[in-house]
Design a protein around this motif. Structure first.
Motif, mmCIF file in Angstrom:
data_model
loop_
_atom_site.group_PDB
_atom_site.id
_atom_site.type_symbol
_atom_site.label_atom_id
_atom_site.label_comp_id
_atom_site.label_asym_id
_atom_site.label_seq_id
_atom_site.Cartn_x
_atom_site.Cartn_y
_atom_site.Cartn_z
ATOM 1 N N ARG A 1 -9.759 21.631 33.300
ATOM 2 C CA ARG A 1 -8.556 22.090 34.118
ATOM 3 C C ARG A 1 -7.900 20.838 34.321
ATOM 4 O O ARG A 1 -8.235 19.912 35.094
ATOM 5 C CB ARG A 1 -9.480 22.706 35.420
ATOM 6 C CG ARG A 1 -8.325 23.371 36.329
ATOM 7 C CD ARG A 1 -9.016 23.642 37.743
ATOM 8 N NE ARG A 1 -10.369 24.376 37.581
ATOM 9 C CZ ARG A 1 -11.450 23.719 38.209
ATOM 10 N NH1 ARG A 1 -11.287 22.631 38.838
ATOM 11 N NH2 ARG A 1 -12.612 24.424 37.942
ATOM 12 N N LEU A 2 -6.580 21.066 33.921
ATOM 13 C CA LEU A 2 -5.474 19.908 34.245
ATOM 14 C C LEU A 2 -4.255 20.475 34.864
ATOM 15 O O LEU A 2 -3.718 21.491 34.692
ATOM 16 C CB LEU A 2 -5.152 19.641 32.560
ATOM 17 C CG LEU A 2 -4.833 18.157 32.608
ATOM 18 C CD1 LEU A 2 -5.813 17.537 32.860
ATOM 19 C CD2 LEU A 2 -4.320 17.794 31.037
ATOM 20 N N TYR A 3 -3.847 19.306 35.656
ATOM 21 C CA TYR A 3 -2.659 19.733 36.320
ATOM 22 C C TYR A 3 -1.957 18.426 36.871
ATOM 23 O O TYR A 3 -2.914 17.349 36.867
ATOM 24 C CB TYR A 3 -2.523 20.620 37.534
ATOM 25 C CG TYR A 3 -3.756 20.300 38.546
ATOM 26 C CD1 TYR A 3 -3.363 19.564 39.685
ATOM 27 C CD2 TYR A 3 -4.969 20.834 38.505
ATOM 28 C CE1 TYR A 3 -4.188 19.447 40.672
ATOM 29 C CE2 TYR A 3 -5.941 20.305 39.438
ATOM 30 C CZ TYR A 3 -5.609 19.847 40.492
ATOM 31 O OH TYR A 3 -6.541 19.390 41.510
ATOM 32 N N ASP A 4 -1.036 18.223 37.100
ATOM 33 C CA ASP A 4 -0.217 16.707 37.428
ATOM 34 C C ASP A 4 -0.271 16.896 39.007
ATOM 35 O O ASP A 4 0.526 17.151 39.651
ATOM 36 C CB ASP A 4 1.030 16.842 36.641
ATOM 37 C CG ASP A 4 1.640 15.457 36.953
ATOM 38 O OD1 ASP A 4 1.244 14.519 37.855
ATOM 39 O OD2 ASP A 4 2.424 15.025 35.992
ATOM 40 N N GLU A 5 -1.151 15.971 39.361
ATOM 41 C CA GLU A 5 -1.158 15.723 40.790
ATOM 42 C C GLU A 5 -0.135 15.012 41.387
ATOM 43 O O GLU A 5 0.405 15.058 42.474
ATOM 44 C CB GLU A 5 -2.489 14.908 41.269
ATOM 45 C CG GLU A 5 -3.829 15.937 41.508
ATOM 46 C CD GLU A 5 -4.938 15.049 41.909
ATOM 47 O OE1 GLU A 5 -5.347 15.334 43.235
ATOM 48 O OE2 GLU A 5 -5.341 14.095 41.137
ATOM 49 N N ILE A 6 0.525 14.251 40.481
ATOM 50 C CA ILE A 6 1.695 13.352 41.013
ATOM 51 C C ILE A 6 2.965 14.117 41.119
ATOM 52 O O ILE A 6 3.651 14.203 41.928
ATOM 53 C CB ILE A 6 2.091 12.187 39.986
ATOM 54 C CG1 ILE A 6 0.769 11.192 39.827
ATOM 55 C CG2 ILE A 6 3.293 11.364 40.644
ATOM 56 C CD1 ILE A 6 0.452 10.519 41.023
ATOM 57 N N ALA A 7 3.132 15.460 40.265
ATOM 58 C CA ALA A 7 3.947 16.423 40.490
ATOM 59 C C ALA A 7 3.809 17.186 41.691
ATOM 60 O O ALA A 7 4.831 17.496 42.520
ATOM 61 C CB ALA A 7 4.014 17.055 39.261
ATOM 62 N N ILE B 1 -3.015 24.203 33.225
ATOM 63 C CA ILE B 1 -3.602 24.595 31.946
ATOM 64 C C ILE B 1 -5.073 24.342 31.953
ATOM 65 O O ILE B 1 -5.358 23.316 32.022
ATOM 66 C CB ILE B 1 -2.993 24.048 30.566
ATOM 67 C CG1 ILE B 1 -1.217 24.378 30.651
ATOM 68 C CG2 ILE B 1 -3.272 24.675 29.183
ATOM 69 C CD1 ILE B 1 -0.529 23.621 29.617
ATOM 70 N N THR B 2 -5.634 25.182 31.414
ATOM 71 C CA THR B 2 -7.223 25.064 31.432
ATOM 72 C C THR B 2 -7.750 25.580 30.095
ATOM 73 O O THR B 2 -7.211 26.801 29.665
ATOM 74 C CB THR B 2 -7.966 25.877 32.554
ATOM 75 O OG1 THR B 2 -7.510 25.367 33.966
ATOM 76 C CG2 THR B 2 -9.451 25.737 32.530
ATOM 77 N N HIS B 3 -8.610 24.807 29.798
ATOM 78 C CA HIS B 3 -9.531 25.261 28.257
ATOM 79 C C HIS B 3 -10.847 25.603 28.834
ATOM 80 O O HIS B 3 -11.436 24.798 29.469
ATOM 81 C CB HIS B 3 -9.306 24.024 27.256
ATOM 82 C CG HIS B 3 -8.130 23.674 26.788
ATOM 83 N ND1 HIS B 3 -7.819 22.913 25.550
ATOM 84 C CD2 HIS B 3 -7.120 24.628 26.813
ATOM 85 C CE1 HIS B 3 -6.699 23.208 25.279
ATOM 86 N NE2 HIS B 3 -5.988 23.999 26.046
#
Length: 349
Positions: free
Chosen positions: A327-333, A312-314
């Motif tokens: 800009r956000l995402y889960d690198e652990i996922a 998801i990005t704002h």
């Protein structure tokens, strides 16, 4: 305050007794997390709420409550974090979509998914993209920067991801991300209708700009076009609390991610646009990067296995260009999917 015509299109009962959708989201976050009113979650969430994460799906309120109790035990002073922004937009007369960006801090003083307490402080960001209907959250897409948390706590991301590949922290089962509902379906034109439903007929030019930016810069690798979409003063905040400034910094940030996933393509899945007199014009974009881990070894040796990244990005838009981006995402996922491929090939940690 929000621009009047944007607020007037929503039934006030949808966010009552609060001033507007932003106040609704921020006030409920404080009442649940700051005031420790977890039991009030039932007043805020629908009974059959759908929660989509990169680790699996849950489809009832009980999962939300159980996971929240565990997190509050592990990080009792973490609270709901500090709300950086709430981007909201109408979804029918009795509903709205809320994209809530939170800056979180806390101290790891209790047991958590990652093991016993470390006593260390942590910082990270989260974005919760929620559909609210008739005053309750009925669906949520949740993205957290968990790598930043592990970095702060001094834990090994590879070991955590290896363990998560054996059992999802959400469902307790092995998750096949390829079949996860978080990544299901395609949306031909999210400028009109995406995962959160049909958009109102406004801000079409801004939505088309974001759509074109993903197609040109990300999918067509036209990094030279970053300046067509971004201000010379652009600042991009990304995972692990990283920050890039200016056109060249922005270009390099995109190139570095795609270098690990050289066949990656962004699929845009939802757009939300909000304009207010205090914060200006902002756009929230939900996207998925479908790729193969076959490039540079930022997560260890390439497995050449498929990876789906939920992000998801704002964007903050000024004078028709992107001035700031989160800009956000889960690198652990992401790492968990790679570790699962290694497990299936017979590797040992």
């Amino acid at each position: 305050m929000p621009i009047p015509d944007q607020l007037s299109s929503i039934n006030p009962e949808t966010y009552a007794p609060y001033r507007d959708p932003r106040d609704y989201i921020l006030s409920w976050t404080d009442e649940i997390w700051i005031d420790m009113g977890l039991g009030r979650l039932g007043e805020h969430y629908g009974k059959d709420i759908k929660v989509h994460t990169a680790y699996g799906e849950t489809y009832d309120f009980d999962h939300v409550l159980m996971n929240s109790v565990q997190k509050m035990s592990a990080f009792p002073n973490g609270g709901g974090g500090s709300g950086e922004d709430v981007l909201w937009e109408e979804r029918g007369p009795n509903g709205f979509i809320s994209s809530h960006r939170v800056f979180k801090t806390g101290t790891h003083t209790g047991y958590w998914t990652y093991g016993p307490p470390t006593g260390k402080d942590w910082v990270s960001r989260t974005i919760a993209h929620c559909t609210v209907q008739d005053g309750k959250v009925v669906e949520e897409w949740l993205v957290r920067d968990e790598y930043a948390v592990l970095q702060s706590l001094g834990l090994d991301p590879n070991k955590v991801a290896w363990d998560l590949a054996l059992a999802s922290p959400v469902t307790g089962e092995v998750v096949d991300v390829a079949t996860s509902a978080a990544f299901a379906g395609t949306y031909e034109n999210p400028t009109l209708e995406g995962i959160s439903g049909k958009r109102p007929d406004r801000f079409a030019a801004e939505c088309e700009m974001i759509k074109a930016m993903y197609e040109d810069v990300w999918n067509s690798r036209l990094f030279n076009m970053v300046g067509d979409y971004c201000s010379d003063k652009v600042v991009s905040h990304s995972v692990r609390m990283r920050r890039a400034q200016g056109i060249q910094g922005y270009q390099q940030q995109v190139i570095d991610l795609l270098a690990a996933f050289p066949d990656g393509r962004i699929e845009l899945r939802d757009l939300v646009v909000n304009e207010s007199s205090d914060l200006g014009l902002r756009v929230a974009a939900v996207w998925t990067l479908h790729a193969t881990y076959s490039g540079v070894p930022i997560y260890g040796h390439p497995t050449r296995s498929p990876v789906s990244i939920m992000g998801i990005t704002h964007f903050e838009i000024r004078d028709g260009k992107i001035l700031r981006e989160w800009r956000l995402y889960d690198e652990i996922a992401v790492l968990t999917q790679i570790m699962r491929a290694r497990q299936l090939s017979g590797e040992e940690f």
